[in-house]
Structures are given as structure tokens and as C-alpha cells.
Scaffold this motif. Structure first.
Motif, mmCIF file in Angstrom:
data_model
loop_
_atom_site.group_PDB
_atom_site.id
_atom_site.type_symbol
_atom_site.label_atom_id
_atom_site.label_comp_id
_atom_site.label_asym_id
_atom_site.label_seq_id
_atom_site.Cartn_x
_atom_site.Cartn_y
_atom_site.Cartn_z
ATOM 1 N N THR A 141 19.628 7.836 -13.411
ATOM 2 C CA THR A 141 19.949 7.383 -14.767
ATOM 3 C C THR A 141 19.330 6.030 -15.114
ATOM 4 O O THR A 141 19.607 5.494 -16.193
ATOM 5 N N ASN A 145 18.574 5.797 -21.805
ATOM 6 C CA ASN A 145 19.085 4.849 -22.787
ATOM 7 C C ASN A 145 20.495 5.273 -23.212
ATOM 8 O O ASN A 145 20.721 5.792 -24.311
ATOM 9 N N ALA A 146 21.443 5.072 -22.309
ATOM 10 C CA ALA A 146 22.825 5.483 -22.530
ATOM 11 C C ALA A 146 23.732 4.528 -21.765
ATOM 12 O O ALA A 146 23.269 3.761 -20.918
ATOM 13 N N ARG A 147 25.027 4.577 -22.074
ATOM 14 C CA ARG A 147 26.009 3.764 -21.336
ATOM 15 C C ARG A 147 26.776 4.673 -20.396
ATOM 16 O O ARG A 147 27.498 5.569 -20.846
ATOM 17 N N ILE A 152 20.484 13.801 -21.039
ATOM 18 C CA ILE A 152 21.358 12.818 -21.668
ATOM 19 C C ILE A 152 20.610 12.187 -22.842
ATOM 20 O O ILE A 152 19.556 11.581 -22.656
ATOM 21 N N LYS A 182 20.008 9.719 -26.381
ATOM 22 C CA LYS A 182 20.069 8.293 -26.669
ATOM 23 C C LYS A 182 21.473 7.885 -27.122
ATOM 24 O O LYS A 182 22.113 8.588 -27.897
ATOM 25 N N ASP A 183 21.938 6.741 -26.623
ATOM 26 C CA ASP A 183 23.221 6.146 -27.011
ATOM 27 C C ASP A 183 24.431 7.003 -26.642
ATOM 28 O O ASP A 183 25.511 6.853 -27.226
ATOM 29 N N VAL A 184 24.277 7.894 -25.694
ATOM 30 C CA VAL A 184 25.426 8.635 -25.149
ATOM 31 C C VAL A 184 26.306 7.663 -24.364
ATOM 32 O O VAL A 184 25.823 6.681 -23.797
ATOM 33 N N GLU A 239 22.663 13.038 -28.680
ATOM 34 C CA GLU A 239 22.693 11.616 -29.007
ATOM 35 C C GLU A 239 24.066 11.180 -29.538
ATOM 36 O O GLU A 239 24.718 11.900 -30.290
ATOM 37 N N LYS A 240 24.480 9.989 -29.132
ATOM 38 C CA LYS A 240 25.695 9.316 -29.601
ATOM 39 C C LYS A 240 26.974 10.102 -29.300
ATOM 40 O O LYS A 240 28.000 9.897 -29.958
ATOM 41 N N ARG A 279 28.947 3.079 -29.283
ATOM 42 C CA ARG A 279 27.788 3.819 -28.816
ATOM 43 C C ARG A 279 26.497 3.008 -28.863
ATOM 44 O O ARG A 279 25.455 3.522 -28.514
#
Length: 232
Positions: free
Chosen positions: A84, A88-90, A103, A105-107, A123-124, A231
Motif C-alpha cells: 500500500t 493514495n488512501a488512508r 483501492i 483515491k482517497d479511500v 474512490e472516497k 477522506r
């Protein structure tokens, strides 16, 4: 992306099975440079990282080592965890995401969540604490999968259709979405519901088995809106 059940099964069958370990050693180790494990040593202390079989060989070749500790968390694992680092995720501590997962973006993936092979997260979308997205589960954009919810995975039988959650869906805590179910765009699944059949767009369902209780109105939209700041 790997979502075909036969390809996933073949991948698992042909994958080299792995039992990775960390071996902590106190004492001098002979021929450390020839060891097949990665090593970090200082004086008579060393840490070895590699496969269980190699650790066993190292110990057998060094009977003088009496003080050691071996750490491991799996046995003959066929599927590694997803790398990971470039996503580009948390992703919070304790989340388990297996390889071949997509995964967006911004997941956000919270503590204790599990996402199995072949799943797609748009996304999100937020996968909340201890939620499970099973193999091949497809989650759209801007979805909230509540804490402890289960999106059933489908590898066997391979003829089964995976769960599909369309965009802007809210799934309450501890809800269960069974195999083959499609939840339409903008729908709401109440906490604790067991969804056994398709859910139309904008429907609100509740119960076990879940049934339509109404369709979203302005009040429902306000009560179920998501927070972009979580997010970013």
C-alpha cells in the motif's frame, strides 16, 4: 485487477506458499554471510528475516545458539498482503488488505477491516472498523461500509455473482450483504440488516431479511450524508 474466480483459484494454487518469520538470536552465528535469510547484526545479537524452513536450518547449523525467539503470524500463506506504499488512501493500523485488491483515491480503511483478494474499493469510500469485504466484492465511489458490516465474498461456487455496491450507498453497522446481491446507487441499508436480495436505487432497507421501508427523501439525505473532510 483479478476478479475471475477460476483465475483467483489458479493463482492461489500456483502461488509459492510462505511462512515468513523473524528470528531474534543472542549468540554468535557461524557463516552468517552465507545465510539465505536477511540479517541485521551487532556484536552477538542478530535479527534474521526470511522463511521458517531457512530459520530452522540456521538453528540446526548453529547448535551453540541457546537463546532465541521466533516471531510469525501465518503458515503456508498463499496470498501476500497488498503493498500500500504508493496508494493514495488512508489505511489505519490493523487493517488487513490482501494482494490483488484495487483501492481508489482517497479511500479510508479503518482499524481491523479486512479486504480479501479481488475486491474493488471505489474512490472516497470508507471501510469502517472491523468491516469485511469478501473476495471479489465490488464497492463503488463515496460509499460508507459501517463498522462490523460484512460484504460476503464469492469464490465458491464460482458461478455465483459477487456482491456489487453502487455509488453513494450507506451500509449501517453490523449489516450483512449476502452473495450475489446488488445494492443500487444511493441506497441505505440499516444497521444490523441481512440483505438477501437486490436493493433498488435510493431505497432504504431494514430487517432480517431486509425489506424496503421507504425511499430516500430530503430528510434521509441529510441524515445519511458523508463527510468529505474524513477522506481528504
Amino acid at each position: 485487477m483479478l476478479q475471475d474466480p477460476y483465475e483467483i483459484a489458479r493463482y492461489i494454487k500456483e502461488a509459492k506458499k510462505s511462512t515468513p518469520v523473524k528470528l531474534y538470536v543472542s549468540g554468535m552465528v557461524n557463516n552468517i554471510d552465507n545465510c539465505s535469510m536477511k540479517s541485521f547484526s551487532s556484536g552477538d545479537m542478530a535479527i534474521f528475516i526470511g522463511e521458517y524452513a531457512d530459520a530452522q536450518k540456521l538453528l540446526a547449523d548453529n547448535p551453540q545458539i541457546a537463546n532465541y525467539y521466533m516471531e510469525y503470524d501465518r503458515r503456508n500463506s498463499a496470498i501476500p498482503l497488498l503493498d500500500t506504499n504508493e496508494i493514495n488512501a488512508r489505511i489505519e493500523p490493523g487493517a488487513v488488505i490482501r494482494d490483488m485488491v484495487t483501492i481508489g483515491k482517497d479511500v479510508v480503511v479503518m482499524m481491523g477491516a479486512v479486504i480479501n483478494i479481488g475486491a474493488v474499493i471505489g474512490e472516497k469510500t470508507m471501510i469502517d472498523m472491523n468491516a469485511v469485504v469478501g473476495a471479489r466484492g465490488t464497492i463503488g465511489k463515496n460509499v460508507h461500509v459501517g463498522a462490523g458490516a460484512v460484504i460476503a465474498g464469492v469464490l465458491e461456487p464460482p458461478s455465483k455473482t459477487p456482491v456489487i455496491i453502487e455509488d453513494d450507498v450507506l451500509i449501517g453497522a453490523n449489516a450483512v450483504i449476502l452473495e450475489g446481491v446488488k445494492v443500487g446507487k444511493g441506497a441505505v441499508v440499516a444497521a444490523g440488516s441481512v440483505v438477501t436480495g437486490d436493493v433498488p436505487e435510493m431505497a432504504v432497507v431494514a430487517g432480517s431479511p431486509a425489506r424496503i421501508v421507504k425511499y430516500k427523501d430530503g430528510r434521509t439525505v441529510e441524515k445519511t450524508k458523508l463527510l468529505d473532510d474524513l477522506r481528504g
